[in-house]
Write a protein that holds these residues in place. Structure first.
Motif, PDB file in Angstrom:
ATOM      1  N   ILE A  40       0.843  -1.190   0.000  1.00  0.00           N
ATOM      2  CA  ILE A  40       0.000   0.000   0.000  1.00  0.00           C
ATOM      3  C   ILE A  40       0.884   1.248   0.000  1.00  0.00           C
ATOM      4  CG2 ILE A  40      -1.737   1.311   1.276  1.00  0.00           C
ATOM      5  CD1 ILE A  40      -2.677  -1.359   2.465  1.00  0.00           C
ATOM      6  N   THR A  41       0.604   2.133  -0.937  1.00  0.00           N
ATOM      7  CA  THR A  41       1.372   3.378  -1.020  1.00  0.00           C
ATOM      8  C   THR A  41       0.564   4.526  -0.437  1.00  0.00           C
ATOM      9  OG1 THR A  41       0.499   4.011  -3.179  1.00  0.00           O
ATOM     10  CG2 THR A  41       2.449   2.567  -3.178  1.00  0.00           C
ATOM     11  N   LYS A  43      -0.164   7.124  -2.042  1.00  0.00           N
ATOM     12  CA  LYS A  43      -1.101   7.471  -3.119  1.00  0.00           C
ATOM     13  C   LYS A  43      -2.356   6.604  -3.027  1.00  0.00           C
ATOM     14  CE  LYS A  43      -1.416   8.089  -8.157  1.00  0.00           C
ATOM     15  NZ  LYS A  43      -2.820   8.206  -8.104  1.00  0.00           N
ATOM     16  N   ASP A  44      -2.187   5.316  -2.736  1.00  0.00           N
ATOM     17  CA  ASP A  44      -3.343   4.430  -2.569  1.00  0.00           C
ATOM     18  C   ASP A  44      -4.257   4.949  -1.473  1.00  0.00           C
ATOM     19  OD1 ASP A  44      -2.383   2.642  -4.529  1.00  0.00           O
ATOM     20  OD2 ASP A  44      -1.347   1.422  -3.006  1.00  0.00           O
ATOM     21  N   ASP A  47      -6.012   8.156  -2.635  1.00  0.00           N
ATOM     22  CA  ASP A  47      -7.022   7.847  -3.644  1.00  0.00           C
ATOM     23  C   ASP A  47      -8.155   6.963  -3.098  1.00  0.00           C
ATOM     24  OD1 ASP A  47      -5.473   9.269  -5.434  1.00  0.00           O
ATOM     25  OD2 ASP A  47      -4.637   7.476  -6.408  1.00  0.00           O
ATOM     26  N   THR A  49      -7.846   3.752  -2.468  1.00  0.00           N
ATOM     27  CA  THR A  49      -7.755   2.399  -3.032  1.00  0.00           C
ATOM     28  C   THR A  49      -6.882   1.473  -2.200  1.00  0.00           C
ATOM     29  OG1 THR A  49      -5.879   3.039  -4.435  1.00  0.00           O
ATOM     30  CG2 THR A  49      -8.080   3.244  -5.395  1.00  0.00           C
ATOM     31  N   GLY A  50      -6.375   1.947  -1.092  1.00  0.00           N
ATOM     32  CA  GLY A  50      -5.443   1.158  -0.297  1.00  0.00           C
ATOM     33  C   GLY A  50      -6.083   0.234   0.704  1.00  0.00           C
TER      34      GLY A  50
END
Length: 51
Positions: A40-41, A43-44, A47, A49-50
């Motif tokens: 998981i980043t 950014k995830d 956004d 999406t993580g």
């Protein structure tokens, strides 16, 4: 992060390690948690999406 102290990095080996019936389970669980979170980043998360 370690689920149980005996799987934490840099700790002294438990004297019961060789006969411990649950240690393989904790090590596998530790790896599953690490693998999940390491993918998981930031950014995830931003956004959404993580998770």
């Amino acid at each position: 992060m370690a689920i149980v102290a005996c799987t934490a990095e840099g700790v002294e080996a438990c004297p019961r390690e060789n006969g411990c019936k649950t240690l393989p389970m904790w090590r596998k669980f530790d790896k599953m948690v690490y693998d999940y979170f390491s993918r998981i980043t930031l950014k995830d998360l931003v956004d959404g999406t993580g998770v």
